[in-house]
Design an enzyme around this catalytic site. Structure first.
Site, short mmCIF file in Angstrom:
data_model
loop_
_atom_site.label_atom_id
_atom_site.label_comp_id
_atom_site.label_asym_id
_atom_site.label_seq_id
_atom_site.Cartn_x
_atom_site.Cartn_y
_atom_site.Cartn_z
N HIS A 41 -11.47 9.42 0.62
CA HIS A 41 -10.81 7.95 0.90
C HIS A 41 -10.99 7.13 -0.57
O HIS A 41 -12.13 7.28 -0.95
CB HIS A 41 -11.10 7.06 1.87
CG HIS A 41 -10.51 5.99 2.36
ND1 HIS A 41 -10.28 4.83 1.60
CD2 HIS A 41 -9.74 5.64 3.26
CE1 HIS A 41 -9.44 4.10 2.52
NE2 HIS A 41 -8.97 4.39 3.31
N ARG B 66 -5.39 -2.90 1.26
CA ARG B 66 -4.14 -2.80 0.13
C ARG B 66 -2.84 -3.39 0.82
O ARG B 66 -1.81 -3.52 0.19
CB ARG B 66 -4.44 -1.46 -0.54
CG ARG B 66 -5.45 -1.44 -1.61
CD ARG B 66 -5.72 -0.06 -2.10
NE ARG B 66 -6.31 0.78 -1.20
CZ ARG B 66 -5.94 2.05 -0.62
NH1 ARG B 66 -4.98 2.68 -1.21
NH2 ARG B 66 -6.64 2.74 0.37
#
Ligand code: FAD
Length: 645
Positions: free
Chosen positions: A249, A269
């Site tokens: 990740h 995000r």
């Protein structure tokens, strides 16, 4: 012969995360007497850590969303190596699984007009993640747990016993699948608190044990992720598929060292957070690969407009699939443009008012405040890649979740391979758990019921062997298992394993380093046979770890061997010496099996390796599914002969 308690069930589900609980509910509802067994406390499985949401094309936030678009995104994310039938079923059934959760009491965040709210995530064309703030996994597990209790209450009314048809064995570990000839006959397990051994006899076993992250040093995964289900399947004779694909990740915490690897959810995000390097540059614009160029914004202005008007602007490159973002961060740090603690900056503080950040990202706010003394409403976070998810797993039939080659064995959730191809999109795990957990429970129940009275018997000799294997760490001082040399500390072995996998089979891989890793794994395997512990079976975490080492070493060897074999870069597998995706590898699966087909480890020379690798060609993708893509796009992925067909 050891005296071991035995109980009879129709279906045993190993694991009480999202996949396991959904499988158990389905099996019980279809009339099978079902046992769930899990290492942790009931309700504490790794799934509770899931933050961002469940991906399902419900079209609440954008009416253009459909299962076909979700299927397309999933295949693109997986770089077309996905088991396409799984990706199809997943996209088609995910909305029903989310709505079903609501009927069982889940409370998702809402849109202004009262529908389930859906948020943006990397690689998803439309806002698609149903969520509960950034604590979605907790709500999912709470709801499934509540449903299980409701079913037990129903059973109590009818039978006077809450556990007559559905029982949870918590804080218990399964160490072996038992077999009669080729077929499953039950599981061997121990109670972690008392150390007591027991056997659950059952013709059908569903593996729902999650992932493998604890083989890596920097990981977002919880303590349970020691690859047990992967190893249990291998030992039972079922192959593992495409184990080279491990997802790093892009955003884990990098500071302070004690929390390195803890996840920073992609929702940051998705909700507008941007990545910057030490020069303040939004560097992701420099890392959009050709295959994605048409779909992502070229300028900051366009990227920012997308949040308000997604139909007329392209997505910000911060929302590329995870493999792309992780590689970009790695490259920036390597180029000397990293943050002070070896990551990059992820900033929401300049993008949203403080009160919105606290409302939409409450866990992240508290996580940084409490663990790093950083106020994310006022300053940027420092983030870097962390081992997060394994795409590889038990090779299963797409429709039934049946493990290949072992009648009675099923696998669902993170332990199963195929669904996500070479890279999983965020949010696609929680939906995967529900879709395939249900399918595994359904088919396991049907299989068990189909056997009626012809249930495979449990073989006493296998129980004795499993008990002896589990007790071996207590006789290490006497050279446990006949291996020469002093006893080894399981914690030291674990640390060396994690460091090896992190440094030599991590986010960027090189041939020489992976060969080095295989040598080190061979050494660790030999030493692990002498892993010794003191004391008794009660409350003995060192003993638990000594047993888990077998699994981590098996799984790590699968990852290293498959990663060495695949001479291309695709999704979660990046080779510095083969940096591009090679269309010739598009239809190649790598299968790992145990070198000793009888499922024994003792007979195999640990130094030579315990895993054999084979290649197989994937099933051709069905033409009506291929027709969902533009020809120009397919040319970038499919092998020459596939295009011709
Ligand atoms: P788990 O939930 O891990 O359950 C495994 C179960 O198996 C546990 O009960 C464990 O005790 C048991 N078990 C293991 N070995 C044994 C054994 N030998 N004997 C008995 N029991 C055993 N995915 C998304 O889709 N959306 C998200 O927002 C998201 N956020 C995430 C955030 C974090 C921090 C992390 C780490 C992951 C996230 N993921 C997310 C991924 C997702 O959470 C996992 O892939 C998923 O929860 C795995 O579920 P599972 O049911 O397969 O396994």
């Amino acid at each position: 012969m050891s005296v071991v308690d035995r109980q009879e069930w129709d279906v045993v589900v190993v694991g009480a995360g999202g996949a396991g609980l959904r499988a158990a509910i389905e099996a019980r509802e279809r009339g099978a007497r079902t046992a769930v067994i899990c290492k942790s406390l009931f309700g504490k499985a790794h799934t509770v850590m899931a933050e961002g949401g469940i991906a399902a094309a419900m079209a609440n936030a954008n009416e253009h969303d459909t299962w076909q678009v979700h299927f397309r995104d999933t295949m693109r994310g997986g770089k077309f190596l996905n088991q396409w039938r799984m990706a199809e079923l997943h996209a088609q059934e995910a909305p029903d699984r989310v709505w079903e959760l609501e009927t069982w009491g889940a409370l998702f965040d809402r849109t202004k007009d009262g529908r389930i709210s859906q948020r943006n995530f990397g690689g998803h064309e439309y806002p698609r993640l149903a969520h509960v703030g950034d604590r979605t996994g907790l709500e999912l597990i709470r709801t499934l747990q509540q449903k299980i209790v409701a079913l037990q209450q129903e059973d109590f009314k009818e039978t006077g016993d809450y556990e007559s048809r559905l029982k949870v064995f918590q804080e218990c570990t399964v160490t072996r699948i038992l077999k009669d000839g080729g077929r499953v006959s039950g599981v061997f397990a121990y109670d972690r608190e008392t150390g007591r051994f027991f056997v659950l006899e059952a013709p059908a076993v569903v593996l729902a044990t999650g992932g493998i992250g604890k083989s890596f040093k920097v990981t977002s995964n919880s303590w349970e992720y020691t690859g047990d289900g992967h190893a249990l399947a291998l030992l039972a004779g079922a192959p593992l598929l495409n184990m080279e694909f491990v997802q790093f990740h892009p955003t884990g915490m990098v500071w302070p060292p004690s929390v390195k690897g803890i996840l920073v959810t992609e929702s940051v995000r998705g909700d507008g957070g941007v990545l910057r390097n030490s020069e303040g540059k939004r560097f992701m614009f420099d890392y959009v690969p050709d295959v994605f160029k048409e779909k992502y914004a070229e300028s900051e202005e366009e990227a920012d407009r997308w949040y308000e008007d997604p139909d007329h602007n392209r997505r910000p490159p911060e929302l590329l699939p995870r493999d792309e973002v992780a590689r970009a961060i790695n490259a920036e740090v390597k180029a000397g443009r990293g943050s002070p603690h070896g990551g990059v900056f992820l900033d929401v503080s300049t993008r949203m008012p403080a009160e919105v950040i606290r409302r939409r990202l409450p866990s992240m706010y508290h996580q940084f405040k409490e663990l790093a003394d950083v106020d994310i409403t006022a300053e940027a976070m420092e983030v870097g890649p962390t081992c997060h998810y394994v795409m590889g797993g038990v090779a299963v039939d797409s429709d039934t979740a049946a493990a290949r080659g072992v009648p009675g064995l099923y696998a669902a959730g993170e332990v199963a391979g195929g669904m996500h191809g070479s890279n999983r999109l965020g949010g696609n795990s929680l939906s995967d758990l529900l879709v395939f957990g249900r399918r595994a429970g359904w088919h396991a129940a049907e299989y068990a019921q189909g056997l009626a009275a012809r249930r495979p018997p449990v073989d006493d000799a296998q129980v004795d062997t499993a008990a002896a294997e589990a007790l071996r760490p207590f006789s290490a001082e006497a050279g446990g298992g006949g291996e020469p040399g002093p006893p080894e500390n399981p914690y030291t072995l674990h640390q060396e394993l994690q460091q090896t996998m992190n440094d030599l089979v991590g986010i960027i891989r090189r041939e020489g380093e992976m060969e080095q890793a295989l040598h080190k794994l061979a050494e660790l395997r030999t030493r692990a046979r002498r892993a010794g512990v003191e004391g008794h079976r009660q409350f003995n975490p060192g003993w638990h770890l000594a047993l888990d080492l077998r699994n981590m070493l098996l799984v790590s060897e699968c990852v290293a061997r498959a990663a060495l074999e695949r001479t291309e870069s695709r999704g979660g597998h990046t080779r510095e010496d083969h940096p591009t995706m090679d269309r010739a590898w598009r239809n190649v699966n790598l299968l790992c099996t145990l070198a000793d087909p009888t499922g024994g480890l003792a007979a195999t020379d640990p130094a030579r390796g315990q895993i054999r690798l084979a290649r197989e060609t994937t099933d051709p993708i069905r033409p009506d599914l291929l027709a969902l893509f533009e020809k120009e796009e397919l040319v970038k992925y499919l092998a020459e002969e596939e295009l011709y067909e």
